[in-house]
Design a protein around this motif. Structure first.
Motif, short mmCIF file in Angstrom:
data_model
loop_
_atom_site.label_atom_id
_atom_site.label_comp_id
_atom_site.label_asym_id
_atom_site.label_seq_id
_atom_site.Cartn_x
_atom_site.Cartn_y
_atom_site.Cartn_z
N SER A 154 0.84 -1.19 0.00
CA SER A 154 0.00 0.00 0.00
C SER A 154 0.88 1.24 0.00
O SER A 154 2.05 1.19 0.37
N TRP A 155 0.30 2.36 -0.40
CA TRP A 155 1.10 3.58 -0.45
C TRP A 155 1.52 4.01 0.95
O TRP A 155 2.60 4.55 1.13
N ARG A 156 0.70 3.73 1.95
CA ARG A 156 1.07 4.07 3.33
C ARG A 156 2.26 3.24 3.80
O ARG A 156 3.17 3.75 4.44
N SER A 157 2.24 1.94 3.50
CA SER A 157 3.37 1.09 3.87
C SER A 157 4.64 1.54 3.17
O SER A 157 5.72 1.56 3.75
N PHE A 158 4.50 1.90 1.90
CA PHE A 158 5.66 2.38 1.14
C PHE A 158 6.24 3.61 1.81
O PHE A 158 7.45 3.71 2.02
#
Length: 149
Positions: free
Chosen positions: A137-141
């Motif tokens: 996910s973009w948050r994890s990235f």
């Protein structure tokens, strides 16, 4: 007399081949139940070697133990992740400049894309994730990216 032949790339790396399963075991990787089922289904018409039958019996008895934690990521996924992390700052700078000059409405071709929404840092993460085809996910990235600075 049984004829021996050189293994093909299929034999060595196809996820349903017995050779790949044996190579994984030699490297210390325990195949999952789904992988064992795929190998069994693909080779059901052929006689199965004894080592594979033993492996299936151990799996059915619950005697196969995988390493705790997440499985290792492949080298290809590691390289893609490194590429995305290297590209993110440039894409973020471009989006910040674009926002101050033209706004982030975007072209009609990209306006409805899933990665063309949110503030510049979110959009940059979504763009590099889509470009490098990461399964994150973009948050994890962004969490991984900010923790490595």
């Amino acid at each position: 007399m049984k004829e021996t032949r050189e293994p093909t790339l299929y034999d060595l790396f196809e996820h349903t081949s017995l050779g790949n399963c044996r190579r994984m075991l030699a490297q210390g990787d325990i195949p999952s139940s789904e992988q064992l089922a795929d190998v069994l289904a693909a080779n059901a018409g052929d006689p199965l070697p004894q080592w594979f039958v033993d492996l299936l019996l151990n799996a059915l008895r619950g005697q196969l133990k995988r390493r705790p934690g997440r499985p290792r990521r492949s080298q290809a996924m590691e390289l893609a992740s490194l590429g995305a992390r290297a590209e993110y700052p440039a894409v973020h700078r471009w989006l910040v400049r674009r926002q101050s000059r033209l706004g982030l409405d975007g072209w009609s071709a990209v306006r409805n894309k899933h990665w063309w929404s949110g503030p510049p840092h979110e959009r940059a993460a979504k763009i590099v994730i889509a470009r490098w085809r990461l399964r994150i996910s973009w948050r994890s990235f962004l969490n991984h990216f900010s923790s490595e600075k």
